[in-house]
Design a protein around this motif. Sequence first.
Motif, PDB file in Angstrom:
ATOM      1  N   SER A  45      41.697  47.929  54.135  1.00  0.00           N
ATOM      2  CA  SER A  45      42.797  48.374  53.263  1.00  0.00           C
ATOM      3  C   SER A  45      44.000  47.457  53.410  1.00  0.00           C
ATOM      4  CB  SER A  45      43.178  49.816  53.603  1.00  0.00           C
ATOM      5  OG  SER A  45      42.130  50.705  53.312  1.00  0.00           O
ATOM      6  N   ASN A  46      44.306  47.069  54.652  1.00  0.00           N
ATOM      7  CA  ASN A  46      45.429  46.151  54.878  1.00  0.00           C
ATOM      8  C   ASN A  46      45.161  44.786  54.247  1.00  0.00           C
ATOM      9  OD1 ASN A  46      46.712  48.152  56.372  1.00  0.00           O
ATOM     10  ND2 ASN A  46      45.957  47.390  58.335  1.00  0.00           N
ATOM     11  N   VAL A  47      43.925  44.312  54.379  1.00  0.00           N
ATOM     12  CA  VAL A  47      43.569  43.016  53.788  1.00  0.00           C
ATOM     13  C   VAL A  47      43.688  43.064  52.274  1.00  0.00           C
ATOM     14  CG1 VAL A  47      41.634  41.436  53.390  1.00  0.00           C
ATOM     15  CG2 VAL A  47      42.087  42.282  55.690  1.00  0.00           C
ATOM     16  N   CYS A  48      43.187  44.141  51.673  1.00  0.00           N
ATOM     17  CA  CYS A  48      43.248  44.262  50.209  1.00  0.00           C
ATOM     18  C   CYS A  48      44.689  44.356  49.723  1.00  0.00           C
ATOM     19  CB  CYS A  48      42.448  45.479  49.758  1.00  0.00           C
ATOM     20  SG  CYS A  48      40.658  45.293  49.935  1.00  0.00           S
ATOM     21  N   ASN A  81      42.449  35.159  53.329  1.00  0.00           N
ATOM     22  CA  ASN A  81      42.710  36.530  53.773  1.00  0.00           C
ATOM     23  C   ASN A  81      41.470  37.407  53.674  1.00  0.00           C
ATOM     24  OD1 ASN A  81      45.990  36.378  52.302  1.00  0.00           O
ATOM     25  ND2 ASN A  81      45.472  36.150  54.449  1.00  0.00           N
ATOM     26  N   LEU A  82      40.723  37.239  52.595  1.00  0.00           N
ATOM     27  CA  LEU A  82      39.551  38.082  52.363  1.00  0.00           C
ATOM     28  C   LEU A  82      38.390  37.742  53.285  1.00  0.00           C
ATOM     29  CD1 LEU A  82      39.577  38.064  48.451  1.00  0.00           C
ATOM     30  CD2 LEU A  82      40.426  39.863  49.964  1.00  0.00           C
ATOM     31  N   THR A  83      38.403  36.566  53.878  1.00  0.00           N
ATOM     32  CA  THR A  83      37.275  36.144  54.719  1.00  0.00           C
ATOM     33  C   THR A  83      37.661  35.955  56.182  1.00  0.00           C
ATOM     34  OG1 THR A  83      37.709  33.809  54.176  1.00  0.00           O
ATOM     35  CG2 THR A  83      36.131  34.996  52.789  1.00  0.00           C
ATOM     36  N   TYR A  84      38.871  36.340  56.578  1.00  0.00           N
ATOM     37  CA  TYR A  84      39.295  36.157  57.958  1.00  0.00           C
ATOM     38  C   TYR A  84      38.504  37.081  58.886  1.00  0.00           C
ATOM     39  CZ  TYR A  84      42.208  36.144  62.135  1.00  0.00           C
ATOM     40  OH  TYR A  84      42.649  36.054  63.437  1.00  0.00           O
ATOM     41  N   SER A  95      32.061  51.332  49.744  1.00  0.00           N
ATOM     42  CA  SER A  95      33.306  51.474  48.985  1.00  0.00           C
ATOM     43  C   SER A  95      34.327  50.418  49.396  1.00  0.00           C
ATOM     44  CB  SER A  95      33.886  52.877  49.191  1.00  0.00           C
ATOM     45  OG  SER A  95      34.152  53.120  50.565  1.00  0.00           O
ATOM     46  N   ASP A  96      34.391  50.113  50.696  1.00  0.00           N
ATOM     47  CA  ASP A  96      35.310  49.068  51.147  1.00  0.00           C
ATOM     48  C   ASP A  96      34.863  47.696  50.645  1.00  0.00           C
ATOM     49  OD1 ASP A  96      37.054  50.735  52.508  1.00  0.00           O
ATOM     50  OD2 ASP A  96      35.922  50.635  54.372  1.00  0.00           O
ATOM     51  N   ASN A  97      33.564  47.467  50.596  1.00  0.00           N
ATOM     52  CA  ASN A  97      33.062  46.197  50.076  1.00  0.00           C
ATOM     53  C   ASN A  97      33.422  46.031  48.597  1.00  0.00           C
ATOM     54  OD1 ASN A  97      31.350  43.721  50.287  1.00  0.00           O
ATOM     55  ND2 ASN A  97      30.074  44.843  48.836  1.00  0.00           N
ATOM     56  N   ARG A  98      33.341  47.132  47.841  1.00  0.00           N
ATOM     57  CA  ARG A  98      33.722  47.061  46.423  1.00  0.00           C
ATOM     58  C   ARG A  98      35.209  46.775  46.259  1.00  0.00           C
ATOM     59  NH1 ARG A  98      29.952  51.351  46.022  1.00  0.00           N
ATOM     60  NH2 ARG A  98      31.609  52.906  46.186  1.00  0.00           N
ATOM     61  N   LYS A  99      36.045  47.306  47.164  1.00  0.00           N
ATOM     62  CA  LYS A  99      37.478  47.012  47.112  1.00  0.00           C
ATOM     63  C   LYS A  99      37.725  45.514  47.228  1.00  0.00           C
ATOM     64  CE  LYS A  99      39.203  51.303  49.226  1.00  0.00           C
ATOM     65  NZ  LYS A  99      39.884  51.843  50.435  1.00  0.00           N
ATOM     66  N   GLU A 101      35.603  43.039  46.626  1.00  0.00           N
ATOM     67  CA  GLU A 101      35.073  42.305  45.478  1.00  0.00           C
ATOM     68  C   GLU A 101      35.976  42.471  44.256  1.00  0.00           C
ATOM     69  OE1 GLU A 101      32.707  40.228  45.631  1.00  0.00           O
ATOM     70  OE2 GLU A 101      31.554  40.777  47.415  1.00  0.00           O
ATOM     71  N   ARG A 102      36.599  43.640  44.122  1.00  0.00           N
ATOM     72  CA  ARG A 102      37.492  43.856  42.977  1.00  0.00           C
ATOM     73  C   ARG A 102      38.740  42.972  43.076  1.00  0.00           C
ATOM     74  NH1 ARG A 102      35.822  49.471  43.062  1.00  0.00           N
ATOM     75  NH2 ARG A 102      37.507  49.966  44.514  1.00  0.00           N
ATOM     76  N   VAL A 103      39.217  42.754  44.296  1.00  0.00           N
ATOM     77  CA  VAL A 103      40.366  41.865  44.465  1.00  0.00           C
ATOM     78  C   VAL A 103      39.996  40.451  44.027  1.00  0.00           C
ATOM     79  CG1 VAL A 103      41.917  40.813  46.149  1.00  0.00           C
ATOM     80  CG2 VAL A 103      41.370  43.237  46.321  1.00  0.00           C
ATOM     81  N   GLN A 104      38.821  39.989  44.427  1.00  0.00           N
ATOM     82  CA  GLN A 104      38.386  38.651  44.022  1.00  0.00           C
ATOM     83  C   GLN A 104      38.162  38.582  42.517  1.00  0.00           C
ATOM     84  OE1 GLN A 104      35.773  35.471  46.076  1.00  0.00           O
ATOM     85  NE2 GLN A 104      34.295  36.901  45.195  1.00  0.00           N
ATOM     86  N   GLU A 105      37.594  39.634  41.945  1.00  0.00           N
ATOM     87  CA  GLU A 105      37.359  39.635  40.499  1.00  0.00           C
ATOM     88  C   GLU A 105      38.679  39.553  39.725  1.00  0.00           C
ATOM     89  OE1 GLU A 105      35.298  42.406  37.004  1.00  0.00           O
ATOM     90  OE2 GLU A 105      35.302  43.071  39.100  1.00  0.00           O
ATOM     91  N   ARG A 106      39.676  40.315  40.165  1.00  0.00           N
ATOM     92  CA  ARG A 106      40.977  40.278  39.477  1.00  0.00           C
ATOM     93  C   ARG A 106      41.602  38.892  39.571  1.00  0.00           C
ATOM     94  NH1 ARG A 106      46.631  42.873  41.277  1.00  0.00           N
ATOM     95  NH2 ARG A 106      47.753  42.636  39.318  1.00  0.00           N
ATOM     96  N   ALA A 107      41.457  38.262  40.730  1.00  0.00           N
ATOM     97  CA  ALA A 107      42.013  36.917  40.894  1.00  0.00           C
ATOM     98  C   ALA A 107      41.326  35.921  39.968  1.00  0.00           C
ATOM     99  CB  ALA A 107      41.875  36.484  42.352  1.00  0.00           C
ATOM    100  N   LEU A 108      40.005  36.006  39.862  1.00  0.00           N
ATOM    101  CA  LEU A 108      39.275  35.065  39.009  1.00  0.00           C
ATOM    102  C   LEU A 108      39.611  35.272  37.537  1.00  0.00           C
ATOM    103  CD1 LEU A 108      35.753  35.028  40.723  1.00  0.00           C
ATOM    104  CD2 LEU A 108      37.602  33.362  40.921  1.00  0.00           C
TER     105      LEU A 108
END
Length: 260
Positions: A45-48, A81-84, A95-99, A101-108
Amino acid sequence: MLLSREKGDACIKLTIDGESIKSSSDLKLLGVTIDDKLNFSIHISNVCNKATKKVSVLVRMRNMIPFQAKLQLYKSIILSNLTYCHVVWHFCSASDNRKLERVQERALRAIFNDRSTNYEALLNKKAKLSSLQNRRLQDILILMYKIKNSLAPLQLCNLFHYQNNSYNLRSDFTVPRFTTTKYGKHSFRYLGPYLWGRVGHEIRSKSNLQAFMRRTLDVSGRCMWLLRMLFIAVFWQSGLCAVPVVVGASGVCTVYYFTV
């Protein structure tokens, strides 16, 4: 912080020199938040949250700089940040994994100004990136290569048992038996040798780390298929059945559960 397999909130009271020591449900160690359930939900959650703030800046700049510059900013500032330490918390919940992936999708989508292309096509065709889950599997394989060739710390190498004989076995490591899924099967000590055994001998015998890293990108996709079969078997044994749909090469899938 108290780590225990007991269900519910475990409580322990410590007093040193008359001073009461308060127990905490989580602590931060070298940038990774460890919780008493070892599910790393607080850390993710902190990373996202941290990555989402940076993605929001990227969204506001989407029409100001070319996509090559935006992609480079994403790789250097947000993806880090997402891979640290992501191998540590690889066994997070779905559910955390989907969070993540959604951050990466929004960035792309902000990078390419694209709201219609599906996530898998954005990853493979435009950004030339792997999903975050595939990236973690790739790094696990790279770490196993380092362990096999004594390039990793000794404490990490001692976690695994080697199979030293003249036969061309499927794996160089012994896959340990487990008594529980959460603390046995969902552990690096089990997953590492298991994935390593699914890699071809020609790839495992690469003479240097760089050559091995180039080949693991394709292997991680096959390992994702094997992992999905593992998850289905686990849920079936526990009275649930997991059915993956919309599964692509990037490892992005939706899972539905129903009782049997």
